[in-house]
Motif scaffolding. Structure first.
Motif, PDB file in Angstrom:
ATOM      1  N   GLN A  79      56.809   7.870   4.930  1.00  0.00           N
ATOM      2  CA  GLN A  79      55.885   6.838   4.494  1.00  0.00           C
ATOM      3  C   GLN A  79      56.183   6.532   3.027  1.00  0.00           C
ATOM      4  O   GLN A  79      56.239   7.437   2.207  1.00  0.00           O
ATOM      5  CB  GLN A  79      54.451   7.368   4.657  1.00  0.00           C
ATOM      6  CG  GLN A  79      53.390   6.403   4.336  1.00  0.00           C
ATOM      7  CD  GLN A  79      52.003   6.933   4.682  1.00  0.00           C
ATOM      8  OE1 GLN A  79      51.112   6.139   4.843  1.00  0.00           O
ATOM      9  NE2 GLN A  79      51.780   8.235   4.791  1.00  0.00           N
TER      10      GLN A  79
ATOM     11  N   ILE B 139      56.499   2.207   6.456  1.00  0.00           N
ATOM     12  CA  ILE B 139      56.389   3.399   7.303  1.00  0.00           C
ATOM     13  C   ILE B 139      57.595   3.385   8.227  1.00  0.00           C
ATOM     14  O   ILE B 139      57.874   2.379   8.880  1.00  0.00           O
ATOM     15  CB  ILE B 139      55.104   3.353   8.165  1.00  0.00           C
ATOM     16  CG1 ILE B 139      53.853   3.276   7.299  1.00  0.00           C
ATOM     17  CG2 ILE B 139      55.049   4.566   9.091  1.00  0.00           C
ATOM     18  CD1 ILE B 139      52.590   2.979   8.092  1.00  0.00           C
TER      19      ILE B 139
ATOM     20  N   ARG C 118      47.043   5.310   4.829  1.00  0.00           N
ATOM     21  CA  ARG C 118      48.033   6.315   4.409  1.00  0.00           C
ATOM     22  C   ARG C 118      47.632   7.718   4.868  1.00  0.00           C
ATOM     23  O   ARG C 118      48.450   8.482   5.377  1.00  0.00           O
ATOM     24  CB  ARG C 118      48.156   6.250   2.880  1.00  0.00           C
ATOM     25  CG  ARG C 118      49.173   7.159   2.281  1.00  0.00           C
ATOM     26  CD  ARG C 118      49.242   6.976   0.775  1.00  0.00           C
ATOM     27  NE  ARG C 118      49.702   5.649   0.417  1.00  0.00           N
ATOM     28  CZ  ARG C 118      50.967   5.232   0.531  1.00  0.00           C
ATOM     29  NH1 ARG C 118      51.879   6.044   0.982  1.00  0.00           N
ATOM     30  NH2 ARG C 118      51.302   4.014   0.183  1.00  0.00           N
TER      31      ARG C 118
ATOM     32  N   ILE D  33      59.035   5.005  11.576  1.00  0.00           N
ATOM     33  CA  ILE D  33      58.587   5.778  12.735  1.00  0.00           C
ATOM     34  C   ILE D  33      59.732   5.969  13.717  1.00  0.00           C
ATOM     35  O   ILE D  33      60.725   5.237  13.704  1.00  0.00           O
ATOM     36  CB  ILE D  33      57.395   5.100  13.449  1.00  0.00           C
ATOM     37  CG1 ILE D  33      57.766   3.709  13.950  1.00  0.00           C
ATOM     38  CG2 ILE D  33      56.177   5.065  12.542  1.00  0.00           C
ATOM     39  CD1 ILE D  33      56.704   3.052  14.814  1.00  0.00           C
TER      40      ILE D  33
ATOM     41  N   VAL E 145      48.145   7.982   8.713  1.00  0.00           N
ATOM     42  CA  VAL E 145      49.578   8.014   9.043  1.00  0.00           C
ATOM     43  C   VAL E 145      50.164   9.386   8.734  1.00  0.00           C
ATOM     44  O   VAL E 145      50.986   9.905   9.492  1.00  0.00           O
ATOM     45  CB  VAL E 145      50.334   6.897   8.293  1.00  0.00           C
ATOM     46  CG1 VAL E 145      51.847   7.081   8.398  1.00  0.00           C
ATOM     47  CG2 VAL E 145      49.925   5.523   8.818  1.00  0.00           C
TER      48      VAL E 145
ATOM     49  N   CYS F 126      55.984   9.858  12.919  1.00  0.00           N
ATOM     50  CA  CYS F 126      56.292   9.198  11.661  1.00  0.00           C
ATOM     51  C   CYS F 126      57.382  10.003  10.952  1.00  0.00           C
ATOM     52  O   CYS F 126      57.259  11.221  10.811  1.00  0.00           O
ATOM     53  CB  CYS F 126      55.040   9.115  10.799  1.00  0.00           C
ATOM     54  SG  CYS F 126      55.300   8.246   9.246  1.00  0.00           S
TER      55      CYS F 126
ATOM     56  N   TYR G  99      50.759  12.040  11.313  1.00  0.00           N
ATOM     57  CA  TYR G  99      51.822  11.860  12.303  1.00  0.00           C
ATOM     58  C   TYR G  99      53.213  12.132  11.740  1.00  0.00           C
ATOM     59  O   TYR G  99      54.189  11.961  12.448  1.00  0.00           O
ATOM     60  CB  TYR G  99      51.776  10.437  12.870  1.00  0.00           C
ATOM     61  CG  TYR G  99      50.557  10.187  13.700  1.00  0.00           C
ATOM     62  CD1 TYR G  99      50.604  10.340  15.083  1.00  0.00           C
ATOM     63  CD2 TYR G  99      49.355   9.799  13.120  1.00  0.00           C
ATOM     64  CE1 TYR G  99      49.478  10.116  15.861  1.00  0.00           C
ATOM     65  CE2 TYR G  99      48.225   9.578  13.896  1.00  0.00           C
ATOM     66  CZ  TYR G  99      48.296   9.740  15.254  1.00  0.00           C
ATOM     67  OH  TYR G  99      47.176   9.514  16.009  1.00  0.00           O
TER      68      TYR G  99
END
Length: 135
Positions: A76, A81, A120, A83, A123, A73, A126
């Motif tokens: 955010q 998001i 959240r 990536i 995520v 990621c 990452y």
């Protein structure tokens, strides 16, 4: 595994098949975090469409080769998001993708939706740090 169905008559991966592989990777990522796409609408009234996609291909892949796709990621936001997915074959990068996903409402009207806190938090695990860039 690169399969016959992924390849064009020249014997290399037909580029739209890479998009399917990338989407499978994103879907698997959400599954691993505990948020399967098939449950997203029921749990959150949300979908997670791709709103921006950029891919750089550096080498072709052929049937029978193994392609390793690694997701991280980059950032955010409130409803999006960003990536990165790197594809490597035998340790060599063959593709680099940048994808922006946006949480949206689903139904007749589609609009941005804030990313639920529990998603959240997952995520965030990452998010690529400066130390891991290029690693």
């Amino acid at each position: 595994m690169i399969r016959f169905r992924h390849c064009d008559p020249a014997g290399i991966v037909f580029y739209p098949r890479y998009l399917e592989m990338l989407n499978d990777t994103v879907e698997d990522w959400f599954d691993e975090m505990g948020f399967p796409f098939q449950e997203m609408k029921g749990r959150y009234g949300a979908g997670v469409p791709t709103v921006n996609l950029n891919i750089r291909f550096t080498q072709p892949c052929r049937q029978g080769e193994r392609l390793l796709l690694a997701l991280s990621c980059l950032k955010q936001g409130d409803s999006s998001i960003e990536i990165a997915i790197e594809g490597a074959r035998r340790g060599q990068t063959v593709l680099e993708a940048r994808i922006v996903l946006c949480f949206t409402t689903v139904g007749e009207t589609i609009g941005k939706l804030s990313i639920p806190l529990e998603i959240r938090r997952q995520v965030a695990k990452y998010i690529r740090t400066e130390a891991s860039v290029g690693a």
